[in-house]
Design an enzyme around this catalytic site. Sequence first.
Site, PDB file in Angstrom:
ATOM      1  N   CYS A  87       0.779  -1.250  -0.011  1.00 42.01           N
ATOM      2  CA  CYS A  87      -0.039   0.000   0.088  1.00 42.01           C
ATOM      3  C   CYS A  87       0.843   1.425  -0.087  1.00 42.01           C
ATOM      4  O   CYS A  87       0.650   2.043  -0.781  1.00 42.01           O
ATOM      5  CB  CYS A  87      -0.971  -0.112   1.214  1.00 42.01           C
ATOM      6  SG  CYS A  87      -0.474   0.044   2.785  1.00 42.01           S
ATOM      7  N   HIS A 139      -2.649   1.323   7.078  1.00 39.22           N
ATOM      8  CA  HIS A 139      -2.784   1.078   5.616  1.00 39.22           C
ATOM      9  C   HIS A 139      -3.113   2.363   5.005  1.00 39.22           C
ATOM     10  O   HIS A 139      -3.921   3.370   5.656  1.00 39.22           O
ATOM     11  CB  HIS A 139      -3.862   0.075   5.233  1.00 39.22           C
ATOM     12  CG  HIS A 139      -4.449  -0.232   4.043  1.00 39.22           C
ATOM     13  ND1 HIS A 139      -3.586  -1.349   3.041  1.00 39.22           N
ATOM     14  CD2 HIS A 139      -5.369   0.220   3.081  1.00 39.22           C
ATOM     15  CE1 HIS A 139      -4.027  -1.306   2.333  1.00 39.22           C
ATOM     16  NE2 HIS A 139      -5.228  -0.494   1.950  1.00 39.22           N
ATOM     17  N   HIS A 151      -5.939   1.361  -3.860  1.00 30.52           N
ATOM     18  CA  HIS A 151      -4.787   0.930  -2.851  1.00 30.52           C
ATOM     19  C   HIS A 151      -4.277  -0.365  -3.376  1.00 30.52           C
ATOM     20  O   HIS A 151      -5.060  -0.991  -4.298  1.00 30.52           O
ATOM     21  CB  HIS A 151      -5.304   0.949  -1.812  1.00 30.52           C
ATOM     22  CG  HIS A 151      -6.537  -0.231  -1.361  1.00 30.52           C
ATOM     23  ND1 HIS A 151      -6.550  -1.122  -0.462  1.00 30.52           N
ATOM     24  CD2 HIS A 151      -7.678  -0.290  -1.994  1.00 30.52           C
ATOM     25  CE1 HIS A 151      -7.662  -1.562  -0.260  1.00 30.52           C
ATOM     26  NE2 HIS A 151      -8.200  -1.302  -1.454  1.00 30.52           N
TER      27      HIS A 151
END
Length: 191
Positions: A87, A139, A151
């Site tokens: 990510c 994240h 993402h």
Amino acid sequence: MSRWLCILFLTCAASAQAAPQAANSDEMDRLIADKGLLTRLEDVSHKVADKAHIVADNASHLVVNAMGFLGVPYKRGGNSAETGFDCSGFVRAMYEQTVGLLLPRRADQQAAATQVIDKKDLQPGDLVFFNTMRRNFSHVGIYVGNNKFIHAPRSGSEIRVEDMGVSYWTRRFNGARRVAASAADDSANAK
């Protein structure tokens, strides 16, 4: 911009204290013209508008560029299309390729290095953070608009767009951040 605004306020305040109570608007207009304050304010206004236009162009280019990576596989620690992305590697690569700004490597570091914004103020290109590993800012994704973000989700999956309104993401939302235009300018000037 704030420097010129402060100068204008200080000049007006000093003039107001020195002027008699019966000062009229003609005298104030003459003072503003004599000091060239109106021209300076117009210059600052144009610079701010130009910078806002550049930031908006960069944001839309960033989102379009990121969309070109849909389907690239997730790879923990990955930071290229050839090897795959995690990510934060994905976010870092998009900002470096599109804006010329090198963000920190980890999601929590990216959160710390960017400007906090309210969720309702999200604009395409802003960063969205989630708690997916029982720790804040574990994240990160790039907001693309319409309550969606792009993402690199997890092992075994690919870069994709998801809806932040889905209960999984809503429960884990940690905050929104904006990469300040000044940081992008500083990075570009350093290269």
